[in-house]
Scaffold this active site. Structure first.
Site, mmCIF file in Angstrom:
data_model
loop_
_atom_site.group_PDB
_atom_site.id
_atom_site.type_symbol
_atom_site.label_atom_id
_atom_site.label_comp_id
_atom_site.label_asym_id
_atom_site.label_seq_id
_atom_site.Cartn_x
_atom_site.Cartn_y
_atom_site.Cartn_z
ATOM 1 N NE ARG A 117 -0.319 10.085 9.997
ATOM 2 C CZ ARG A 117 -0.478 9.235 9.871
ATOM 3 N NH1 ARG A 117 -1.721 8.677 9.963
ATOM 4 N NH2 ARG A 117 0.263 8.329 8.833
ATOM 5 N N PRO A 118 1.160 16.691 11.565
ATOM 6 C CG PRO A 118 2.986 17.195 12.985
ATOM 7 C CD PRO A 118 2.033 16.403 12.978
ATOM 8 C CE LYS B 96 -1.791 1.409 3.938
ATOM 9 N NZ LYS B 96 -1.803 3.519 4.357
ATOM 10 C CG ASN B 97 2.758 2.813 3.561
ATOM 11 O OD1 ASN B 97 1.490 2.596 3.229
ATOM 12 N ND2 ASN B 97 2.780 2.390 4.942
ATOM 13 N NE ARG C 46 -7.064 4.206 5.253
ATOM 14 C CZ ARG C 46 -6.171 4.391 6.214
ATOM 15 N NH1 ARG C 46 -6.165 3.981 7.173
ATOM 16 N NH2 ARG C 46 -5.041 4.720 6.224
ATOM 17 C CG ASP D 270 2.526 1.422 10.127
ATOM 18 O OD1 ASP D 270 2.567 1.876 10.401
ATOM 19 O OD2 ASP D 270 2.423 2.013 8.751
ATOM 20 N NE ARG E 271 -0.422 12.272 6.999
ATOM 21 C CZ ARG E 271 0.101 13.647 7.476
ATOM 22 N NH1 ARG E 271 -0.459 14.278 7.989
ATOM 23 N NH2 ARG E 271 1.351 13.616 7.723
ATOM 24 C CB CYS F 152 -4.759 6.578 10.658
ATOM 25 S SG CYS F 152 -4.865 4.522 10.030
ATOM 26 C CG ASP G 216 6.919 20.386 10.559
ATOM 27 O OD1 ASP G 216 5.715 19.559 11.004
ATOM 28 O OD2 ASP G 216 7.269 20.477 11.502
ATOM 29 C CG LEU G 217 8.660 17.671 8.900
ATOM 30 C CD1 LEU G 217 9.863 16.470 9.420
ATOM 31 C CD2 LEU G 217 9.839 18.534 9.139
HETATM 32 C C1 UD1 Z 1 3.783 6.877 6.250
HETATM 33 C C2 UD1 Z 1 2.936 5.067 6.218
HETATM 34 C C3 UD1 Z 1 2.595 5.302 7.055
HETATM 35 C C4 UD1 Z 1 3.242 4.629 8.781
HETATM 36 C C5 UD1 Z 1 4.788 5.661 8.630
HETATM 37 C C6 UD1 Z 1 5.798 5.572 9.593
HETATM 38 C C7 UD1 Z 1 2.519 6.146 3.629
HETATM 39 C C8 UD1 Z 1 0.954 6.110 2.643
HETATM 40 N N1 UD1 Z 1 2.207 6.152 4.898
HETATM 41 O O1 UD1 Z 1 3.867 7.687 6.756
HETATM 42 O O2 UD1 Z 1 1.654 3.303 6.858
HETATM 43 O O3 UD1 Z 1 3.357 3.996 9.598
HETATM 44 O O4 UD1 Z 1 5.047 6.297 6.772
HETATM 45 O O5 UD1 Z 1 6.632 5.417 9.060
HETATM 46 O O6 UD1 Z 1 3.695 5.488 3.392
HETATM 47 N N2 UD1 Z 1 5.747 14.472 10.802
HETATM 48 C C9 UD1 Z 1 5.813 15.303 10.974
HETATM 49 N N3 UD1 Z 1 5.858 16.923 10.072
HETATM 50 C C10 UD1 Z 1 5.698 16.315 8.805
HETATM 51 C C11 UD1 Z 1 5.432 14.905 8.098
HETATM 52 C C12 UD1 Z 1 5.139 14.025 9.540
HETATM 53 O O7 UD1 Z 1 5.880 16.165 12.399
HETATM 54 O O8 UD1 Z 1 5.480 17.534 8.025
HETATM 55 C C13 UD1 Z 1 5.804 13.010 12.179
HETATM 56 C C14 UD1 Z 1 4.490 12.544 11.874
HETATM 57 O O9 UD1 Z 1 3.663 13.297 12.422
HETATM 58 C C15 UD1 Z 1 4.907 11.046 12.501
HETATM 59 C C16 UD1 Z 1 6.996 11.448 11.784
HETATM 60 O O10 UD1 Z 1 7.093 12.811 11.225
HETATM 61 O O11 UD1 Z 1 5.207 11.516 14.141
HETATM 62 C C17 UD1 Z 1 6.204 10.626 11.124
HETATM 63 O O12 UD1 Z 1 5.953 10.704 9.622
HETATM 64 P P1 UD1 Z 1 5.396 9.789 8.388
HETATM 65 O O13 UD1 Z 1 7.048 8.916 8.260
HETATM 66 O O14 UD1 Z 1 5.636 11.543 7.699
HETATM 67 O O15 UD1 Z 1 4.935 9.814 8.444
HETATM 68 P P2 UD1 Z 1 3.794 9.560 6.813
HETATM 69 O O16 UD1 Z 1 4.845 9.336 6.056
HETATM 70 O O17 UD1 Z 1 2.248 9.655 7.612
#
Ligand code: UD1
Length: 418
Positions: free
Chosen positions: A121-122, A22-23, A397, A305, A92, A116, A124-125
């Site tokens: 889940r910001p 999926k990812n 999902r 996960d 998401r 989820c 900002d990055l």
């Molecule tokens: C992806 C996966 C999800 C997995 C996660 C971590 C997909 C579609 N989903 O989610 O299944 O659980 O990686 O392996 O690939 N964060 C910030 N700011 C940002 C972005 C992220 O603070 O702009 C934080 C998030 O809140 C979280 C952490 O960084 O605490 C990791 O998130 P991220 O690696 O971005 O996860 P996703 O890409 O959303």
């Protein structure tokens, strides 16, 4: 609404093909809008998140059609930079369209995504990456608008290795003017899939999987192709199910080299795990032991996960298991439902402590998120009596057909529509 009925107490014995990841599928599909041609993705899993992504692609102007497990995306026509709120909120990872549409159209407008409930889940990055390449970002009424006539390459230093932000940065940089270096990049195997696909479209990208990704921007990309890698989290789920219920399962079309920390934990629990090319076999005959402390980390650490499935497998393991969740803030939402089935778990903040119990009993429980739902199914397989699992829309999902998969593995499972 569908409901899964699971009768516990049977040992598993069966063989199963692991679905495509999926990812990997979701960012690849989003990436296809960067190209001005026809792309093909093979080994696509049939998931509601994939269907939601296809709806977004069609809305922005792509022609998408299906043939067996392949999805064809023709992005050669005009592409719209706007995604309606209702489509964005369905998952998401729709935020990945930000970089793709901005690159292709010079602008992108979408609302903050759904998905989820794992705590805040910001984005900002994601925005840091796009701003570094020259995008002007404004936010009004819950909608994000990004603009840049043409993005300019630069150095993106991610302070933490976000998977989605790394993907957005890659998608923005491949059509930017000049070179980009992304440091602090996520190293998940799905990023290598994205790099391979972008290369097949003519992009110059290296380093995915290493933490430093280098990209030389192109004027245009052609359509490309990719066979999607096996879903390591789905594989971890089926292995955890067998650890919990006992028996022997054989997973083919799997990728054991992407799963080292999970396989290591299962071995510590007393399971015999052997691997071959694209193959994993797990057998559990004796009693289960605690895997010892599990701390979730970005890849190559223990994947967040896989934490809920492993927690479910630890419920009847001898001893005490401590889990520390460092990636998401709120990833123990499945704990109350597991407790209602007789589990002894205390969870506070990042830490959960599981004290092994002799028996679990079936219950009427509801999935609160995708992997939490998988944890409940696993607990049900090792419980006495029948469990009714609701909230299957979360599970659908990320798992192609959980009832069919668990039945193939020897579980007594049926799906009922209500
Ligand atoms: C992806 C996966 C999800 C997995 C996660 C971590 C997909 C579609 N989903 O989610 O299944 O659980 O990686 O392996 O690939 N964060 C910030 N700011 C940002 C972005 C992220 O603070 O702009 C934080 C998030 O809140 C979280 C952490 O960084 O605490 C990791 O998130 P991220 O690696 O971005 O996860 P996703 O890409 O959303």
């Amino acid at each position: 609404m569908s409901i899964l009925k699971i009768t516990g107490g049977r040992r598993l014995d069966g063989s199963l093909r692991v679905q495509g990841a999926k990812n990997s599928t979701l960012p690849l599909l989003a990436a296809s809008v960067l190209t001005e041609g026809l792309s093909v993705f093979r080994n696509c899993p049939r998931l509601t998140d994939v269907a939601a992504t296809v709806r977004i692609l069609r809305h922005v102007g792509c022609r998408v059609y299906e043939e067996g497990d392949a999805l064809y995306v023709d992005a050669s026509g005009p592409i719209s930079p706007e995604v309606p709120d209702a489509l964005m909120r369905q998952m998401r990872s729709s935020v990945i369209f930000l970089g793709a549409l901005l690159s292709r159209c010079g602008e992108a407008s979408l609302c903050l995504p759904g998905g989820c409930e794992l705590g805040p889940r910001p984005v900002d990055l994601h925005l840091l990456a796009l701003r570094t390449l020259g995008a002007e970002v404004t936010e009004a009424g819950g909608r994000l608008c990004c603009r840049a006539a043409r993005l300019k390459g630069g150095r993106i230093d991610l302070p933490s290795p976000s998977v989605g932000a790394t993907e957005n940065a890659m998608l923005a940089a491949v059509l930017a003017e000049g070179s980009t270096v992304i440091t602090g990049a996520a190293r998940e195997p799905e990023l290598l899939d994205l790099q391979d696909y972008l290369r097949s479209c003519g992009a110059l990208v290296t380093g995915a999987g290493s933490g430093v990704i280098r990209i030389c921007g192109a004027e245009k990309l052609r359509g490309g192709e990719k066979r999607i890698l096996p879903d390591r989290i789905a594989a971890a789920t089926w292995l955890a199910a067998c650890a919990a219920a006992g028996g022997r399962v054989r997973l083919y079309d799997a990728c054991p080299q992407h799963m080292a920390p999970v396989l290591h934990a299962l071995r510590r629990m007393g399971c015999a795990v052997s691997t071959g090319e694209n193959l994993i076999v797990l057998e559990r005959r004796g009693d289960l032991l605690s895997p010892g402390p599990i701390v979730t980390r970005p890849h190559p650490g223990f994947p967040t996960d896989a934490q809920p499935p492993l927690m479910a497998a630890s419920l009847k393991a001898a001893g005490t298991t401590v889990m520390i969740e460092t990636v998401f803030e709120s990833r123990y939402r499945h704990v109350p439902a597991l407790r209602s089935m007789g589990a002894d778990i205390s969870a506070a903040g990042k830490t959960a402590v599981i004290r092994g119990v002799k028996t679990l009993h079936g219950g009427d429980v509801t999935a609160s998120d995708l992997r939490g739902g998988a944890a409940l199914a696993i607990a049900a397989l090792s419980a006495e009596g029948e469990t009714v699992l609701r909230g299957m829309e979360h599970v659908d999902r990320g798992y192609e057909d959980m009832a069919e998969a668990l039945t193939a593995l020897g579980g007594e499972v049926s799906l009922r529509k209500e």
